[in-house]
Design an enzyme around this catalytic site. Structure first.
Site, PDB file in Angstrom:
ATOM      1  N   THR A 294       0.824  -1.210   0.000  1.00  0.00           N
ATOM      2  CA  THR A 294       0.000   0.000   0.000  1.00  0.00           C
ATOM      3  C   THR A 294       0.859   1.262   0.000  1.00  0.00           C
ATOM      4  OG1 THR A 294      -1.469   1.292   1.439  1.00  0.00           O
ATOM      5  CG2 THR A 294      -0.102  -0.323   2.528  1.00  0.00           C
ATOM      6  N   ASP A 295       0.292   2.344  -0.522  1.00  0.00           N
ATOM      7  CA  ASP A 295       0.999   3.641  -0.459  1.00  0.00           C
ATOM      8  C   ASP A 295       1.019   4.196   0.968  1.00  0.00           C
ATOM      9  OD1 ASP A 295      -1.685   4.332  -0.204  1.00  0.00           O
ATOM     10  OD2 ASP A 295      -1.650   5.924  -1.717  1.00  0.00           O
ATOM     11  N   GLU A 296       0.240   3.591   1.883  1.00  0.00           N
ATOM     12  CA  GLU A 296       0.162   4.136   3.249  1.00  0.00           C
ATOM     13  C   GLU A 296       1.486   3.984   3.996  1.00  0.00           C
ATOM     14  OE1 GLU A 296      -3.554   3.336   5.240  1.00  0.00           O
ATOM     15  OE2 GLU A 296      -4.601   3.084   3.334  1.00  0.00           O
TER      16      GLU A 296
ATOM     17  N   TYR B 232      -1.916  -0.472  10.837  1.00  0.00           N
ATOM     18  CA  TYR B 232      -2.017  -1.140   9.522  1.00  0.00           C
ATOM     19  C   TYR B 232      -0.793  -0.830   8.668  1.00  0.00           C
ATOM     20  CZ  TYR B 232      -3.292  -1.710   4.604  1.00  0.00           C
ATOM     21  OH  TYR B 232      -3.280  -2.036   3.257  1.00  0.00           O
ATOM     22  N   SER B 233      -0.492   0.476   8.501  1.00  0.00           N
ATOM     23  CA  SER B 233       0.610   0.816   7.595  1.00  0.00           C
ATOM     24  C   SER B 233       1.947   0.391   8.187  1.00  0.00           C
ATOM     25  CB  SER B 233       0.593   2.295   7.214  1.00  0.00           C
ATOM     26  OG  SER B 233       0.576   3.123   8.342  1.00  0.00           O
TER      27      SER B 233
ATOM     28  N   LYS C 131       2.305  -3.215   7.236  1.00  0.00           N
ATOM     29  CA  LYS C 131       2.609  -3.382   5.804  1.00  0.00           C
ATOM     30  C   LYS C 131       4.041  -2.926   5.514  1.00  0.00           C
ATOM     31  CE  LYS C 131       0.229  -4.603   2.887  1.00  0.00           C
ATOM     32  NZ  LYS C 131      -0.132  -5.956   2.364  1.00  0.00           N
TER      33      LYS C 131
ATOM     34  N   ASN D 110      -8.163   1.498  -3.525  1.00  0.00           N
ATOM     35  CA  ASN D 110      -8.942   0.843  -4.580  1.00  0.00           C
ATOM     36  C   ASN D 110     -10.440   0.979  -4.307  1.00  0.00           C
ATOM     37  OD1 ASN D 110      -7.163  -2.033  -5.839  1.00  0.00           O
ATOM     38  ND2 ASN D 110      -6.290  -0.170  -5.025  1.00  0.00           N
TER      39      ASN D 110
ATOM     40  N   TYR E 287     -15.261  11.354   9.012  1.00  0.00           N
ATOM     41  CA  TYR E 287     -14.260  11.562  10.059  1.00  0.00           C
ATOM     42  C   TYR E 287     -13.675  12.978   9.966  1.00  0.00           C
ATOM     43  CZ  TYR E 287     -14.085   6.377  10.252  1.00  0.00           C
ATOM     44  OH  TYR E 287     -14.377   5.040  10.351  1.00  0.00           O
TER      45      TYR E 287
ATOM     46  N   PRO F 107      -8.102   8.416  15.006  1.00  0.00           N
ATOM     47  CA  PRO F 107      -6.812   8.759  15.629  1.00  0.00           C
ATOM     48  C   PRO F 107      -5.671   8.615  14.615  1.00  0.00           C
ATOM     49  CG  PRO F 107      -8.022   7.172  16.976  1.00  0.00           C
ATOM     50  CD  PRO F 107      -8.771   7.295  15.675  1.00  0.00           C
TER      51      PRO F 107
HETATM   52  P1  NAD Z   1      -9.400  -7.673   1.915  1.00  0.00           P
HETATM   53  O1  NAD Z   1      -9.446  -7.389   3.377  1.00  0.00           O
HETATM   54  O2  NAD Z   1     -10.611  -7.460   1.070  1.00  0.00           O
HETATM   55  O3  NAD Z   1      -8.960  -9.204   1.679  1.00  0.00           O
HETATM   56  C1  NAD Z   1      -7.955  -9.828   2.414  1.00  0.00           C
HETATM   57  C2  NAD Z   1      -8.038 -11.325   2.158  1.00  0.00           C
HETATM   58  O4  NAD Z   1      -6.985 -11.958   2.903  1.00  0.00           O
HETATM   59  C3  NAD Z   1      -9.353 -11.957   2.630  1.00  0.00           C
HETATM   60  O5  NAD Z   1      -9.839 -12.844   1.645  1.00  0.00           O
HETATM   61  C4  NAD Z   1      -8.972 -12.715   3.894  1.00  0.00           C
HETATM   62  O6  NAD Z   1      -9.773 -13.850   4.136  1.00  0.00           O
HETATM   63  C5  NAD Z   1      -7.525 -13.080   3.600  1.00  0.00           C
HETATM   64  N1  NAD Z   1      -6.734 -13.261   4.823  1.00  0.00           N
HETATM   65  C6  NAD Z   1      -6.684 -12.425   5.893  1.00  0.00           C
HETATM   66  N2  NAD Z   1      -5.860 -12.922   6.839  1.00  0.00           N
HETATM   67  C7  NAD Z   1      -5.372 -14.090   6.339  1.00  0.00           C
HETATM   68  C8  NAD Z   1      -4.453 -15.062   6.833  1.00  0.00           C
HETATM   69  N3  NAD Z   1      -3.897 -14.918   8.037  1.00  0.00           N
HETATM   70  N4  NAD Z   1      -4.152 -16.120   6.056  1.00  0.00           N
HETATM   71  C9  NAD Z   1      -4.726 -16.268   4.830  1.00  0.00           C
HETATM   72  N5  NAD Z   1      -5.618 -15.391   4.309  1.00  0.00           N
HETATM   73  C10 NAD Z   1      -5.922 -14.315   5.060  1.00  0.00           C
HETATM   74  O7  NAD Z   1      -8.150  -6.852   1.373  1.00  0.00           O
HETATM   75  P2  NAD Z   1      -7.957  -6.071  -0.003  1.00  0.00           P
HETATM   76  O8  NAD Z   1      -8.515  -4.718   0.140  1.00  0.00           O
HETATM   77  O9  NAD Z   1      -8.374  -6.947  -1.122  1.00  0.00           O
HETATM   78  O10 NAD Z   1      -6.365  -5.922  -0.007  1.00  0.00           O
HETATM   79  C11 NAD Z   1      -5.549  -6.967  -0.523  1.00  0.00           C
HETATM   80  C12 NAD Z   1      -4.100  -6.564  -0.393  1.00  0.00           C
HETATM   81  O11 NAD Z   1      -3.862  -5.354  -1.106  1.00  0.00           O
HETATM   82  C13 NAD Z   1      -3.657  -6.301   1.050  1.00  0.00           C
HETATM   83  O12 NAD Z   1      -2.361  -6.820   1.208  1.00  0.00           O
HETATM   84  C14 NAD Z   1      -3.670  -4.790   1.164  1.00  0.00           C
HETATM   85  O13 NAD Z   1      -2.714  -4.360   2.111  1.00  0.00           O
HETATM   86  C15 NAD Z   1      -3.284  -4.394  -0.246  1.00  0.00           C
HETATM   87  N6  NAD Z   1      -3.802  -3.079  -0.683  1.00  0.00           N
HETATM   88  C16 NAD Z   1      -5.130  -2.781  -0.565  1.00  0.00           C
HETATM   89  C17 NAD Z   1      -5.596  -1.553  -1.020  1.00  0.00           C
HETATM   90  C18 NAD Z   1      -7.067  -1.187  -0.946  1.00  0.00           C
HETATM   91  O14 NAD Z   1      -7.428  -0.061  -1.264  1.00  0.00           O
HETATM   92  N7  NAD Z   1      -7.950  -2.094  -0.565  1.00  0.00           N
HETATM   93  C19 NAD Z   1      -4.707  -0.626  -1.581  1.00  0.00           C
HETATM   94  C20 NAD Z   1      -3.346  -0.975  -1.681  1.00  0.00           C
HETATM   95  C21 NAD Z   1      -2.916  -2.215  -1.236  1.00  0.00           C
HETATM   96  P1  TYD Z   2     -10.870   3.845   4.103  1.00  0.00           P
HETATM   97  O1  TYD Z   2     -11.792   3.388   3.034  1.00  0.00           O
HETATM   98  O2  TYD Z   2     -10.951   3.206   5.448  1.00  0.00           O
HETATM   99  O3  TYD Z   2      -9.379   3.726   3.508  1.00  0.00           O
HETATM  100  P2  TYD Z   2      -7.968   4.253   4.124  1.00  0.00           P
HETATM  101  O4  TYD Z   2      -8.156   4.719   5.505  1.00  0.00           O
HETATM  102  O5  TYD Z   2      -7.118   3.023   4.052  1.00  0.00           O
HETATM  103  O6  TYD Z   2      -7.513   5.338   3.194  1.00  0.00           O
HETATM  104  O7  TYD Z   2     -11.056   5.412   4.307  1.00  0.00           O
HETATM  105  C1  TYD Z   2     -10.906   6.318   3.235  1.00  0.00           C
HETATM  106  C2  TYD Z   2     -11.025   7.721   3.796  1.00  0.00           C
HETATM  107  O8  TYD Z   2     -12.361   7.922   4.278  1.00  0.00           O
HETATM  108  C3  TYD Z   2     -10.111   7.972   4.995  1.00  0.00           C
HETATM  109  O9  TYD Z   2      -9.643   9.317   4.947  1.00  0.00           O
HETATM  110  C4  TYD Z   2     -11.022   7.783   6.190  1.00  0.00           C
HETATM  111  C5  TYD Z   2     -12.373   8.242   5.679  1.00  0.00           C
HETATM  112  N1  TYD Z   2     -13.554   7.559   6.270  1.00  0.00           N
HETATM  113  C6  TYD Z   2     -14.594   8.310   6.808  1.00  0.00           C
HETATM  114  O10 TYD Z   2     -14.566   9.553   6.815  1.00  0.00           O
HETATM  115  N2  TYD Z   2     -15.671   7.642   7.339  1.00  0.00           N
HETATM  116  C7  TYD Z   2     -15.731   6.279   7.362  1.00  0.00           C
HETATM  117  O11 TYD Z   2     -16.728   5.708   7.878  1.00  0.00           O
HETATM  118  C8  TYD Z   2     -14.658   5.521   6.801  1.00  0.00           C
HETATM  119  C9  TYD Z   2     -14.683   4.018   6.800  1.00  0.00           C
HETATM  120  C10 TYD Z   2     -13.585   6.212   6.253  1.00  0.00           C
END
Ligand code: NAD
Ligand code: TYD
Length: 353
Positions: free
Chosen positions: A132-134, A157-158, A161, A187, A214, A289
């Site tokens: 992630t970019d975070e 989280y970040s 990662k 995404n 938030y 936070p």
């Molecule tokens: P998600 O939470 O939708 O899916 C995570 C998947 O991992 C789930 O299917 C879950 O069952 C599985 N999982 C969790 N813990 C596990 C474990 N201990 N063993 C095996 N499987 C396990 O996540 P996502 O949004 O699809 O993100 C996927 C990846 O991409 C992550 O690594 C995340 O950090 C990265 N990412 C996500 C975003 C975003 O915007 N969602 C952006 C950049 C990077």
């Molecule tokens: P989120 O989808 O949780 O992604 P990330 O925190 O990983 O960027 O949140 C996107 C943005 O929206 C973030 O600035 C937090 C804000 N947010 C709210 O304002 N209200 C909400 O209920 C949620 C889930 C996020």
């Protein structure tokens, strides 16, 4: 990819399910393994359309389980790993950081060990870590994250990662494991668990629930269509250079509140509700936070070296997303049933009390 066996972890989640579908359909001569623990965020319904494909196998298990991983590598002769399994929601990382440490850090290192032990000195293999970019922290009003921006993770989280990224690079430098990493922006699209901003707000509007914004709502995110991310992963996996990092972004920055207005207005139109009615649900709540102010990606390296560009932008991408959630309300109801709604309501009360 012909004849190769590719192990995708987290393939039942949001991004993973789009990637698995792409790989299964695009590479009929490759064998795609999907290893997933099926946590609250993983759902095999996300892959119903390809579950019977002859080149697809689902394996239920956890990436922190070294015995299980060893068996998988032995039984299937894995040639490549694309690692997405993770705990992925910042708010959950604030209430339960240990779950993030276990899956994102320990799980990634166990997976690296399993790959290293199975592959030895092989260089015709690859371990791809999806990140992630975070990890880069928070930007001010201007500037973009590049691949050389110093790591400055600020949420559990970040931090988890960032730690896993460091381990992946360390295994490359120390053991010569062929690795590649990408760091992507936020995404959006079908099959995203409705705790992240866009699907949460779509679902809350459906139910005429409050929309918790938030802080001042001016935090900024760079939104990328999930299909564009899956395309980039496929490309980097095949064409990226070992040991390199690639940033992936949407060139699509939105302040949260402006994005929320757009979601509200598109939902009013899609549901045939009076214009402005969804905006009335907006409720400013206590800030997250440590809430990172702004993320924005410079994806020039990926564009220049591998000729990747995002194909789908707002408003079309958001319209497609809303249409999908409204047409798949059964999916939404199924994943938010049971304990989830109670959990959500408790969290919401804490933010407003
Ligand atoms: P998600 O939470 O939708 O899916 C995570 C998947 O991992 C789930 O299917 C879950 O069952 C599985 N999982 C969790 N813990 C596990 C474990 N201990 N063993 C095996 N499987 C396990 O996540 P996502 O949004 O699809 O993100 C996927 C990846 O991409 C992550 O690594 C995340 O950090 C990265 N990412 C996500 C975003 C975003 O915007 N969602 C952006 C950049 C990077
Ligand atoms: P989120 O989808 O949780 O992604 P990330 O925190 O990983 O960027 O949140 C996107 C943005 O929206 C973030 O600035 C937090 C804000 N947010 C709210 O304002 N209200 C909400 O209920 C949620 C889930 C996020």
């Amino acid at each position: 990819m012909n004849g190769k066996t590719i192990l995708v972890t987290g393939g039942a989640g949001f991004i993973g399910s789009h990637l698995v579908r792409l790989l299964v359909n695009k590479y009929p001569d490759a064998h795609i393994l999907n290893l997933d623990a099926l946590t609250y965020a993983g759902n095999l319904a996300n892959l119903k359309d390809i579950e019977d494909a002859p080149n697809y196998t689902f394996l239920k298990g956890r990436i922190e389980d070294p015995e299980f991983l060893k068996k998988v590598f032995e039984e299937y002769e894995v040639d490549g790993v694309i690692h997405l399994a993770a705990e992925s929601h910042v708010d959950r990382s604030i209430t339960d950081p240990m779950a993030f440490l276990r899956t994102n850090i320990i799980g990634t290192v166990e997976l690296l060990n399993a790959a290293k032990d199975a592959w030895g000195d092989r260089q015709d293999v690859r371990f791809y870590h999806v990140s992630t970019d975070e990890v880069y922290g928070s930007l001010g009003e201007t500037g973009l994250f590049t691949e050389t921006t110093a790591y400055d993770p600020r949420s559990p989280y970040s931090a988890s990662k960032a730690s896993s990224d460091h381990f992946v690079r360390a295994y490359h430098h120390t053991y010569g494991l062929p690795v590649v990493i990408s760091n992507c922006s936020n995404n959006y699209g079908p099959f995203q668990f409705p705790e992240k901003l866009i699907p949460l707000f779509i679902n809350n509007i459906r139910h005429e629930r409050n929309l918790p914004v938030y802080g001042d709502g001016k935090n900024t995110r760079d939104w990328l269509w999930v299909g564009d991310h899956a395309d980039a992963i496929d490309l980097i996996f095949r064409k990226g250079k070992n040991g390199e990092t690639y940033n992936i972004g949407g060139e699509n920055e939105w302040k949260n509140i402006d994005l929320i207005y757009l979601v509200c207005d598109q939902m009013d139109a899609a549901l045939g509700r009076e214009a402005g009615s969804s905006r009335n649900l907006i409720t400013f709540v206590r800030d997250r936070p440590g809430h990172d102010r702004r993320y924005a990606i410079d994806a020039a390296k990926l564009t220049n070296e591998l000729n990747w560009r995002p194909k789908l932008q707002f408003p079309e991408g958001l319209e497609r997303t809303i249409k999908w959630y409204l047409e798949n309300s059964d999916w939404l109801e199924a994943v938010t049933s049971g304990a989830y709604l109670q959990y959500y309501e408790k969290q919401y009360q804490q933010k407003t009390s």
